[in-house]
Each structure stands twice: as structure tokens, then as C-alpha cells.
Design an enzyme around this catalytic site. Sequence first.
Site, PDB file in Angstrom:
ATOM      1  N   LYS A 105       0.790  -1.171  -0.064  1.00 46.58           N
ATOM      2  CA  LYS A 105       0.024   0.216   0.076  1.00 46.58           C
ATOM      3  C   LYS A 105       1.000   1.199   0.038  1.00 46.58           C
ATOM      4  O   LYS A 105       1.525   1.645   0.961  1.00 46.58           O
ATOM      5  CB  LYS A 105      -0.789  -0.018   1.215  1.00 46.58           C
ATOM      6  CG  LYS A 105      -1.731   1.264   1.117  1.00 46.58           C
ATOM      7  CD  LYS A 105      -2.296   1.497   2.508  1.00 46.58           C
ATOM      8  CE  LYS A 105      -3.079   2.932   2.469  1.00 46.58           C
ATOM      9  NZ  LYS A 105      -3.410   3.317   4.142  1.00 46.58           N
ATOM     10  N   THR A 215      -9.020   3.462  12.173  1.00 52.99           N
ATOM     11  CA  THR A 215      -9.149   4.354  13.424  1.00 52.99           C
ATOM     12  C   THR A 215     -10.868   4.052  13.582  1.00 52.99           C
ATOM     13  O   THR A 215     -11.186   4.193  14.854  1.00 52.99           O
ATOM     14  CB  THR A 215      -8.899   5.635  13.088  1.00 52.99           C
ATOM     15  OG1 THR A 215      -7.657   5.954  12.641  1.00 52.99           O
ATOM     16  CG2 THR A 215      -9.342   6.769  14.481  1.00 52.99           C
TER      17      THR A 215
END
Length: 264
Positions: A105, A215
Site C-alpha cells: 500500500k 481508526t
Amino acid sequence: MVAEVAAVEDTPLSLGGHTFGSRLILGTGKYASLPLMRDCHAASGCEMVTVAVRRVDLDAEETLLDYIPRDRYTLLPNTADCFTAREAVRTAHLAREAGLSNWIKLEVIGDRKTLYPDNEELLIATRELVADGFVVLPYTSDDVVVAQKLEQAGAAAVMPLGAPIGSGLGIQNRNNIAFIREAVSVPVIVDAGVGTASDVTVAMELGADGVLLNTAVAAARDAVKMAEAMKLAVEAGRLSWLAGRMPRRRYATASSPPADAPLA
């Protein structure tokens, strides 16, 4: 009679020659404990987990990698905290040499306050890593032109942000996500900014092929429940996109027409 509409056939998410049953990708940071992280991954049904290469001490007696079964999850190392193409390329090579993966990524950050990507450096790094045999999934701004250039550079997917990383603001530019979906043929995975399950559903209803988040689960009051909610949100949003929403109308339309109204 109600007119029949042809069904849209679903296809599995395909990345780098691999097929995934889940369209949700989870991260590994900010969890209160490693066992909690492991439980959230399981509850989410995800099949791919991203790990910040620079935050893993491979020489430690125990690391978060010990809580990510490699027979269950595809590991997606990321180049978080890299601010130049050179740094990102070096980090990707370190991940591959350490045996983590040849998937990456790709993050090349351009601004420390917003954590927005430096798309110029991102394109440089993408071209180099693709040439070196990496499966590259670049984190980018929600810019249609940049997405097209990343596809041309050989990216296996494009990963436009929904909002700034960790903000929980949800999808800020819905049109841009939809435009990107129309403009590229590789998978589009919304990455960053979602705060709750409804944000994930919106991303999927816009045609995204998947969502990457962290998150929103790790900082939830009950992280495991939120992980499960995200799983269901991805499924609901995908099903809704396949079904096709009703047209928007300016005025009300009665659900039950008058008795003397002709049938459609």
C-alpha cells in the site's frame, strides 16, 4: 405491472491475481491491545490487513504480526511516514526482503498536517515499484486525472481518500469517488476518513470496490461491534449499488396510487 429490470451480476474483488470474498481491509494501529486487534479483524470478516512497515520491530520478541495469521489474511505492508518516492521505494523493498509481501500500500505524504499525498512523488514511486514486480495499491487524493495516471503506471488498484486520514469525517467529495469509478478499470478502494458504518455504505453505494479503514474501528467505544458493523455496511452498500437506487424526484410521489390510476 411493474417493469422488469435486468439484474446486475456481482463479481468478486480481484487484486493482483487474487480473489477476495471480503471487500473490507483493516489496519493494525491505535488498538488498545493486540488481542483486541485480532478480535476486530475476525469480527470484520476481512481477508487483508495492512501494516505500517516502519512501525514494526521485526527483531522484537512479540510483534503485531504474531496476531495476524498468515494463512487467514493477506498481508499488505504500507509505506506510512514516507515523504518522498525514494523513501517509499526503499521501505517497500525492506518489506519484501523481510518476507512480509511483494504487495504494497503505497503512501507518499506531501503535507504533515493534513497527511494528503504528494501525487507527483506517488506516481514516480508507483512506476518504479511496478517495474520491480510489486503489486502496488497507491493511496491518493480523490483526483480523477491522478487516478487515471496511476492506472496507466500499472497500479493494481487506486485508493482515493474519503477524507483526511483518521478524521472520521466521512466521504467529503461523493462526486469525485463516482467520477474515479467511471474513469478507471482497476478496482477503486476508498481509503481513509470514514468514521462509522454509514460512511462505508455510502462509499460502496458510489461504486467503490472496497474500503480500507482503521481508526473508525480502533477508536470506537466497542471496537469489536464496530468491526462487525463495518462488515455488514460493506455488504449492504455493495448490494444496494448492485440493486440500483430509485431515481431522485423533486416532488412527492404516492406509494399507493389512486384506485382509478392506470397501472404501469
